[in-house]
Design a protein around this motif. Structure first.
Motif, short mmCIF file in Angstrom:
data_model
loop_
_atom_site.label_atom_id
_atom_site.label_comp_id
_atom_site.label_asym_id
_atom_site.label_seq_id
_atom_site.Cartn_x
_atom_site.Cartn_y
_atom_site.Cartn_z
N PRO A 269 0.84 -1.20 0.00
CA PRO A 269 0.00 0.00 0.00
C PRO A 269 0.88 1.25 0.00
CG PRO A 269 -0.81 -1.59 1.60
CD PRO A 269 0.49 -2.11 1.11
N PRO A 270 0.40 2.36 -0.59
CA PRO A 270 1.22 3.57 -0.74
C PRO A 270 1.89 4.04 0.55
CG PRO A 270 -0.81 3.80 -1.96
CD PRO A 270 -0.93 2.52 -1.20
N VAL A 271 1.16 4.05 1.67
CA VAL A 271 1.74 4.53 2.93
C VAL A 271 2.88 3.63 3.37
CG1 VAL A 271 1.27 4.95 5.36
CG2 VAL A 271 -0.40 5.66 3.67
N LYS A 272 2.70 2.31 3.24
CA LYS A 272 3.76 1.38 3.64
C LYS A 272 4.96 1.47 2.69
CE LYS A 272 0.90 -1.94 6.15
NZ LYS A 272 0.51 -3.36 6.30
N ARG A 273 4.71 1.73 1.41
CA ARG A 273 5.83 1.91 0.46
C ARG A 273 6.66 3.13 0.85
NH1 ARG A 273 6.29 -0.30 -4.45
NH2 ARG A 273 7.00 1.68 -5.34
N LEU A 274 5.97 4.23 1.20
CA LEU A 274 6.69 5.43 1.63
C LEU A 274 7.49 5.16 2.89
CD1 LEU A 274 7.32 8.45 1.47
CD2 LEU A 274 5.18 8.90 2.69
N ALA A 275 6.89 4.46 3.86
CA ALA A 275 7.59 4.15 5.10
C ALA A 275 8.84 3.31 4.82
CB ALA A 275 6.65 3.42 6.06
N GLN A 276 8.72 2.37 3.90
CA GLN A 276 9.87 1.51 3.57
C GLN A 276 10.97 2.31 2.89
OE1 GLN A 276 10.17 -1.81 4.48
NE2 GLN A 276 12.30 -1.40 3.88
#
Length: 314
Positions: A269-276
């Motif tokens: 998901p976009p938020v998890k991609r940014l966090a990674q």
């Protein structure tokens, strides 16, 4: 303990009790101070609407006619009441807190309007504090500001502020920096604002809980903001990663950033991609810093003898 203070402007409306009970649960409040209850002879049933199904103790000062009224509610598992002092403009509940040896004095304040009555209130509070040892917490509606900046579109009376500040200074009380809102009171359809609600604590309290957080929450069912003072459970998540602008002038920094951001990321998901991506960036910068530090230490060792030689010649 965690504390909350609110001028409720009458507690007869069911929406107000649901609102306060929700805030109490959300912020894990153990001591609740309410001003302007407009009640006489409060019952356990009325109080439970604000506290919820858990165990509680309470005390109160009756309203005078259709105005005033003060109430304190607390969790008896954390705070044990030992004595109470009542006045039309304040309620002092003194007791012990679990695992603490000091006496804690909780003062719920509802200040009058006129300067002469306020001066009497300040004098009474000074006399009460001087008559008892322990830790002191003053909370509530002080109906006064400390400076002209704490009022908007309303009359600032310097003598009132001087009297209030003298009370604070003479009793060695301090305020936490308040977050959330600058003004705590609204009137005349939002045309006038004032910071007249606050928490004042003694130096012993401030020294014990220097990281406590004072926050003014949104006004929902009152013309005053609820104030919460959180002293326990200050969990802010992982420590922030410090970044210095000087790093951007170092060789290789931008390449490190580009490499980290261009690293392939699994489908998330976009938020998890940014966090990674941010996690990868943090890791790459740390590795680069370690290498940079080794290089700078090696260069320093080479330069120290040269500098020493130049200083001797000078």
């Amino acid at each position: 303990m965690n504390y909350m203070s609110i001028n409720i402007n009458g507690i007869g409306d069911e929406r107000k009790s649901r609102w306060i009970k929700g805030l109490k649960k959300e912020h894990d409040i153990q001591f609740l101070s309410i001003q302007e209850t407009k009640l006489v002879n409060s019952s356990s049933y009325q109080v439970s609407k604000f506290w919820g199904p858990t165990e509680f103790k309470y005390d109160y000062v009756n309203a005078a006619g259709r105005s005033g009224g003060i109430m304190c509610i607390w969790d008896p598992k954390l705070f044990c009441r030992l004595s109470v002092i009542k006045d039309q403009n304040f309620l002092v509940v003194s007791g012990s807190i679990a695992d603490r040896s000091e006496l804690f004095n909780m003062v719920n304040v509802y200040s009058p309007q006129s300067l002469s009555e306020k001066q009497i209130l300040w004098e009474n509070l000074v006399n009460i504090r001087n008559s008892s040892p322990g830790v002191w917490v003053f909370m509530g509606d002080f109906n006064e500001v400390r400076s002209e900046e704490e009022r908007h579109n309303s009359i600032f009376i310097p003598n009132n502020a001087i009297a209030f500040n003298n009370f604070i200074f003479n009793e060695n009380l301090v305020e936490y920096v308040m977050g959330g809102r600058w003004f705590t009171y609204l009137k005349e359809n939002g045309m006038k604002f004032g910071k007249i609600d606050t928490f004042l604590v003694c130096l012993d309290f401030m020294n014990e809980w220097p990281d406590a957080r004072l926050t003014a929450l949104d006004r929902i069912e009152s013309d005053h903001c609820p104030l919460i003072l959180i002293t326990k459970g200050n969990k802010f998540g992982p420590y922030p990663f410090r970044f210095y602008n000087s790093w951007m002038s170092k060789d290789g920094f931008m390449e490190v950033v580009e490499k980290a951001l261009n690293t392939s990321i699994p489908v998330l998901p976009p938020v998890k991609r940014l966090a990674q991506k941010l996690k990868n960036l943090k890791s790459e910068i740390r590795s680069w810093l370690a290498t940079l530090k080794d290089k700078e230490e090696a260069t320093s060792k080479q330069l120290k003898p040269i500098i020493k030689n130049l200083e001797e010649k000078a």
